[in-house]
Design a protein around this motif. Structure first.
Motif, PDB file in Angstrom:
ATOM      1  N   ASP A   1       5.084 -10.540   6.576  1.00  0.00           N
ATOM      2  CA  ASP A   1       5.213  -9.183   7.111  1.00  0.00           C
ATOM      3  C   ASP A   1       4.040  -8.939   8.073  1.00  0.00           C
ATOM      4  OD1 ASP A   1       4.910  -6.470   7.541  1.00  0.00           O
ATOM      5  OD2 ASP A   1       5.428  -5.899   5.490  1.00  0.00           O
ATOM      6  N   MET A   2       4.323  -8.971   9.375  1.00  0.00           N
ATOM      7  CA  MET A   2       3.244  -8.902  10.363  1.00  0.00           C
ATOM      8  C   MET A   2       2.556  -7.535  10.383  1.00  0.00           C
ATOM      9  SD  MET A   2       2.908 -11.876  11.395  1.00  0.00           S
ATOM     10  CE  MET A   2       1.662 -11.666  12.646  1.00  0.00           C
ATOM     11  N   THR A   3       3.306  -6.470  10.089  1.00  0.00           N
ATOM     12  CA  THR A   3       2.687  -5.140  10.060  1.00  0.00           C
ATOM     13  C   THR A   3       1.585  -5.136   9.014  1.00  0.00           C
ATOM     14  OG1 THR A   3       4.854  -4.239  10.530  1.00  0.00           O
ATOM     15  CG2 THR A   3       3.198  -2.671   9.810  1.00  0.00           C
ATOM     16  N   SER A   4       1.934  -5.654   7.851  1.00  0.00           N
ATOM     17  CA  SER A   4       0.981  -5.732   6.758  1.00  0.00           C
ATOM     18  C   SER A   4      -0.175  -6.665   7.122  1.00  0.00           C
ATOM     19  CB  SER A   4       1.729  -6.227   5.517  1.00  0.00           C
ATOM     20  OG  SER A   4       0.837  -6.589   4.541  1.00  0.00           O
ATOM     21  N   ALA A   5       0.146  -7.811   7.728  1.00  0.00           N
ATOM     22  CA  ALA A   5      -0.893  -8.782   8.090  1.00  0.00           C
ATOM     23  C   ALA A   5      -1.953  -8.128   8.973  1.00  0.00           C
ATOM     24  CB  ALA A   5      -0.264  -9.977   8.803  1.00  0.00           C
ATOM     25  N   PHE A   6      -1.501  -7.365   9.984  1.00  0.00           N
ATOM     26  CA  PHE A   6      -2.463  -6.741  10.898  1.00  0.00           C
ATOM     27  C   PHE A   6      -3.260  -5.635  10.212  1.00  0.00           C
ATOM     28  CE2 PHE A   6      -0.075  -8.892  14.243  1.00  0.00           C
ATOM     29  CZ  PHE A   6      -1.142  -9.414  14.959  1.00  0.00           C
ATOM     30  N   ARG A   7      -2.649  -5.006   9.194  1.00  0.00           N
ATOM     31  CA  ARG A   7      -3.389  -3.946   8.492  1.00  0.00           C
ATOM     32  C   ARG A   7      -4.548  -4.511   7.672  1.00  0.00           C
ATOM     33  NH1 ARG A   7       1.568  -0.330   7.413  1.00  0.00           N
ATOM     34  NH2 ARG A   7       2.085  -1.780   5.759  1.00  0.00           N
ATOM     35  N   ILE A   8      -4.333  -5.660   7.050  1.00  0.00           N
ATOM     36  CA  ILE A   8      -5.342  -6.100   6.066  1.00  0.00           C
ATOM     37  C   ILE A   8      -6.224  -7.248   6.543  1.00  0.00           C
ATOM     38  CG2 ILE A   8      -3.982  -5.282   4.107  1.00  0.00           C
ATOM     39  CD1 ILE A   8      -3.047  -8.055   3.556  1.00  0.00           C
ATOM     40  N   ALA A   9      -5.903  -7.846   7.712  1.00  0.00           N
ATOM     41  CA  ALA A   9      -6.618  -9.071   8.096  1.00  0.00           C
ATOM     42  C   ALA A   9      -7.894  -8.829   8.884  1.00  0.00           C
ATOM     43  CB  ALA A   9      -5.699  -9.957   8.932  1.00  0.00           C
ATOM     44  N   ASP A  10      -8.966  -9.561   8.537  1.00  0.00           N
ATOM     45  CA  ASP A  10     -10.087  -9.738   9.458  1.00  0.00           C
ATOM     46  C   ASP A  10      -9.754 -10.875  10.418  1.00  0.00           C
ATOM     47  OD1 ASP A  10     -11.762  -7.785   8.295  1.00  0.00           O
ATOM     48  OD2 ASP A  10     -12.244  -9.178   6.677  1.00  0.00           O
ATOM     49  N   ARG A  11      -9.043 -11.889   9.882  1.00  0.00           N
ATOM     50  CA  ARG A  11      -8.548 -12.975  10.723  1.00  0.00           C
ATOM     51  C   ARG A  11      -7.153 -13.373  10.238  1.00  0.00           C
ATOM     52  NH1 ARG A  11     -11.641 -18.140  11.091  1.00  0.00           N
ATOM     53  NH2 ARG A  11     -11.764 -17.908   8.824  1.00  0.00           N
ATOM     54  N   LEU A  12      -6.336 -13.847  11.151  1.00  0.00           N
ATOM     55  CA  LEU A  12      -5.005 -14.347  10.802  1.00  0.00           C
ATOM     56  C   LEU A  12      -4.946 -15.842  11.084  1.00  0.00           C
ATOM     57  CD1 LEU A  12      -4.278 -11.349  12.468  1.00  0.00           C
ATOM     58  CD2 LEU A  12      -2.212 -11.922  11.215  1.00  0.00           C
TER      59      LEU A  12
ATOM     60  N   GLU B   1       2.309 -12.924  -1.016  1.00  0.00           N
ATOM     61  CA  GLU B   1       3.366 -11.970  -0.654  1.00  0.00           C
ATOM     62  C   GLU B   1       3.274 -10.664  -1.443  1.00  0.00           C
ATOM     63  OE1 GLU B   1       5.445 -12.422   1.753  1.00  0.00           O
ATOM     64  OE2 GLU B   1       5.589 -14.574   2.089  1.00  0.00           O
ATOM     65  N   PRO B   2       2.175  -9.934  -1.304  1.00  0.00           N
ATOM     66  CA  PRO B   2       2.006  -8.718  -2.124  1.00  0.00           C
ATOM     67  C   PRO B   2       3.035  -7.638  -1.813  1.00  0.00           C
ATOM     68  CG  PRO B   2       0.272  -8.872  -0.451  1.00  0.00           C
ATOM     69  CD  PRO B   2       1.015 -10.180  -0.439  1.00  0.00           C
ATOM     70  N   ASN B   3       3.688  -7.717  -0.650  1.00  0.00           N
ATOM     71  CA  ASN B   3       4.603  -6.652  -0.221  1.00  0.00           C
ATOM     72  C   ASN B   3       6.075  -6.983  -0.321  1.00  0.00           C
ATOM     73  OD1 ASN B   3       2.810  -4.678   0.567  1.00  0.00           O
ATOM     74  ND2 ASN B   3       2.312  -5.819   2.415  1.00  0.00           N
ATOM     75  N   THR B   4       6.384  -8.234  -0.618  1.00  0.00           N
ATOM     76  CA  THR B   4       7.781  -8.647  -0.552  1.00  0.00           C
ATOM     77  C   THR B   4       8.659  -7.827  -1.490  1.00  0.00           C
ATOM     78  OG1 THR B   4       7.147 -10.835   0.084  1.00  0.00           O
ATOM     79  CG2 THR B   4       9.333 -10.631  -0.846  1.00  0.00           C
ATOM     80  N   GLY B   5       9.790  -7.375  -0.970  1.00  0.00           N
ATOM     81  CA  GLY B   5      10.744  -6.640  -1.794  1.00  0.00           C
ATOM     82  C   GLY B   5      10.410  -5.174  -1.967  1.00  0.00           C
ATOM     83  N   LEU B   6       9.372  -4.693  -1.283  1.00  0.00           N
ATOM     84  CA  LEU B   6       9.005  -3.276  -1.415  1.00  0.00           C
ATOM     85  C   LEU B   6       9.418  -2.520  -0.158  1.00  0.00           C
ATOM     86  CD1 LEU B   6       5.402  -3.726  -2.866  1.00  0.00           C
ATOM     87  CD2 LEU B   6       7.525  -3.351  -4.125  1.00  0.00           C
ATOM     88  N   ASP B   7       9.725  -1.230  -0.315  1.00  0.00           N
ATOM     89  CA  ASP B   7      10.069  -0.421   0.848  1.00  0.00           C
ATOM     90  C   ASP B   7       8.809  -0.226   1.702  1.00  0.00           C
ATOM     91  OD1 ASP B   7       8.769   2.374   0.414  1.00  0.00           O
ATOM     92  OD2 ASP B   7       9.575   1.784  -1.531  1.00  0.00           O
TER      93      ASP B   7
END
Ligand SMILES: Nc1ncnc2c1ncn2[C@@H]1O[C@H](COP(=O)(O)OP(=O)(O)OP(=O)(O)O)[C@@H](O)[C@H]1O
Ligand SMILES: [Mg+2]
Length: 260
Positions: A210-221, A176-182
């Protein structure tokens, strides 16, 4: 997907999770997880709160032991490895924990230097050099002498990344690298993750809801649900999956796995 090398031969997985089961106090959390992680990829694991994502990630690094099943890292089974091999396998990993886990009483410098002082024979001058390199990679040069409490949440998260990469791990785990961040800080964190993937020869496993983040950083989900991986696909294919649960997630209306 089964990647091949330059000679067209199949590449062995970096990590293979095979039929992993884990319960806590009678509650079955993982119920036969199977997952292959390829060298150099950025795999993102998504799933509802309480689905067992953090538990799965902690198994990869040997912080939690399975009730049954196998974690194979570069062909070595964590469960069967001798204690010294286990330590060597763990050293291949760097992890940024969901809880943050910086040492609040230490400066940023000492936080990042900690694993270097503990696990390497590096001199203080070499350590200082490596700390600077790690901070530069997360775009935080110049904050060495600050205390964690003097930094914003996004900066603290990046110090956590810098500490996770200090020992030049082959595999990076982000919980969860993004949790709690704007959203703007979250996007900046994602850019740092993508840059690390592009600049370092590293395999990355990230957990997020966070799906927005997932799609930004993933080669695969990969989707963890009801104790199993129910879907694994590259982003475009993942978006098209007919599974209603996956579609609920994509629409930003995840179905909770449990009522806490
Ligand atoms: N050390 C532990 N002892 C007992 N139960 C645990 C332990 N660790 C996790 N659990 C339980 O396992 C389940 C899954 O927890 P986990 O933290 O992996 O969920 P998660 O998918 O990471 O959720 P979140 O998105 O909220 O972080 C929860 O019911 C949790 O209470
Ligand atoms: Mg978690």
């Amino acid at each position: 997907m089964h990647p091949t090398d330059t000679n067209g031969l199949p590449t062995p997985p970096k990590i293979a999770v095979i039929d992993l089961w884990k319960s806590f106090g009678g509650k079955q959390v993982l119920k036969g997880v199977n997952l292959t992680i390829w060298p150099g990829e950025s795999l993102v694991i998504v799933g509802g709160s309480g689905a067992g994502k953090s538990v799965l990630l902690k198994h990869l690094i040997g912080l939690i032991h399975p009730d049954s099943g196998h974690i194979i890292v570069d062909g070595e089974d964590l469960a069967c490895a001798e204690p010294e091999r286990c330590l060597a396998i763990r050293r291949k990993f760097g992890m940024s924990f969901q809880e943050g886990a910086l040492f609040d009483s230490m400066t940023v410098f000492d936080n990042i230097a900690f694993p270097l002082r503990r696990h390497t024979p590096m001199s203080e001058a070499e350590i200082a050099q490596r700390v600077r390199e790690c901070l530069a990679l997360v775009h935080l040069s110049g904050v060495e002498h600050k205390m964690p409490a003097q930094l914003s949440g996004g900066m603290r998260r990046r110090v956590g990344f810098a500490r996770a990469i200090a020992l030049k791990p082959e595999i990076l785990l982000f919980d969860e690298p993004n949790t709690g961040l704007d959203p703007i800080t979250a996007a900046a964190i994602d850019r740092v993750i993508i840059e690390m993937r592009d600049k370092m020869p590293v395999t990355m496993v990230t957990i997020t809801h966070d799906m927005t983040s997932a799609f930004r950083i993933a080669d695969r989900l990969a989707m963890l649900r009801d104790g199993k991986i129910v879907a694994v696909a590259p982003p475009e294919e993942f978006r098209q999956l007919p599974d209603p649960y996956v579609q609920g997630f994509l629409a930003g209306q995840p179905v909770e796995e449990e009522v806490a």
